[in-house]
Design an enzyme around this catalytic site. Structure first.
Site, PDB file in Angstrom:
ATOM      1  CB  ALA A  10      -0.951  -0.008   1.190  1.00 33.09           C
ATOM      2  N   GLY A  13       2.013   1.518  -3.530  1.00 33.60           N
ATOM      3  CA  GLY A  13       0.867   1.793  -4.393  1.00 33.60           C
ATOM      4  C   GLY A  13       0.345   3.205  -4.243  1.00 33.60           C
ATOM      5  CG  ASP A  14      -0.232   6.885  -0.998  1.00 38.48           C
ATOM      6  OD1 ASP A  14      -1.349   7.307  -1.337  1.00 38.48           O
ATOM      7  OD2 ASP A  14       0.612   7.587  -0.402  1.00 38.48           O
ATOM      8  CB  ALA A  15       4.413   6.446  -4.197  1.00 35.04           C
TER       9      ALA A  15
END
Length: 129
Positions: A10, A13-15
Site C-alpha cells: 500500500a 501503491g499510494d505513490a
C-alpha cells in the site's frame, strides 16, 4: 516478492497512484495553477475516492479474483487509524486499492495498472458530470 507485507504494498501503491493521477492532470489540464492541480488530484486520491474506486472495479467485474484477493487482504490488515475525512471502512478500502497497485508495480504489470487507472479516471469524470 509475494511475501511483501500488504501495508508495504500500500505504501508503494499510494505513490504510484498519486503519480499516475498527477501525470494525468498535467496532461489533461496543464494550464491549472499548482493549488488547483492539488485540489483536482485530491478528488481522485483521497481515501474516499480510492475506496469508491476499489468498489467500482470489484462490482463492475474489472478485477480478477487474484487482484481482489490482494486488495481484500490489505483491506483486512489495515490499521485502526483512518484518514481525517474518511471512515475506517473507506480508509481500509483505500489501502486495498493502493496495495493492489503496489503489487502490480512490483510485478512490472504497467499495462494492467494503466487499464485500472484509466477505468478509475473515467469513473471520476462520470461523477463530475
Amino acid at each position: 516478492m509475494d511475501d511483501v507485507p500488504s501495508l508495504s504494498l500500500a505504501f508503494l501503491g499510494d505513490a504510484v497512484y498519486a503519480v499516475y493521477i498527477r501525470t494525468f492532470l498535467i496532461k489533461e489540464k496543464p494550464y491549472l495553477k499548482p493549488e488547483q492541480l492539488h485540489r483536482e488530484a485530491n478528488k481522485l486520491v483521497s481515501a474516499r475516492a480510492q475506496s469508491e474506486a476499489l468498489l467500482y472495479l470489484k462490482n463492475e467485474g474489472i478485477l480478477s479474483p487474484d487482484e481482489w484477493d490482494i486488495a481484500k487482504k490489505a483491506r483486512n490488515k489495515s490499521s485502526a487509524t483512518r484518514a481525517k475525512n474518511a471512515t475506517i471502512k473507506e480508509y481500509r478500502n483505500a489501502s486495498g486499492i493502493e496495495a493492489l497497485i503496489g503489487w502490480l508495480e512490483l510485478h512490472d504489470a504497467q499495462d494492467r495498472i494503466d487499464v485500472l487507472m484509466e477505468k478509475i479516471i473515467e469513473r471520476g469524470r462520470d461523477d463530475d458530470e
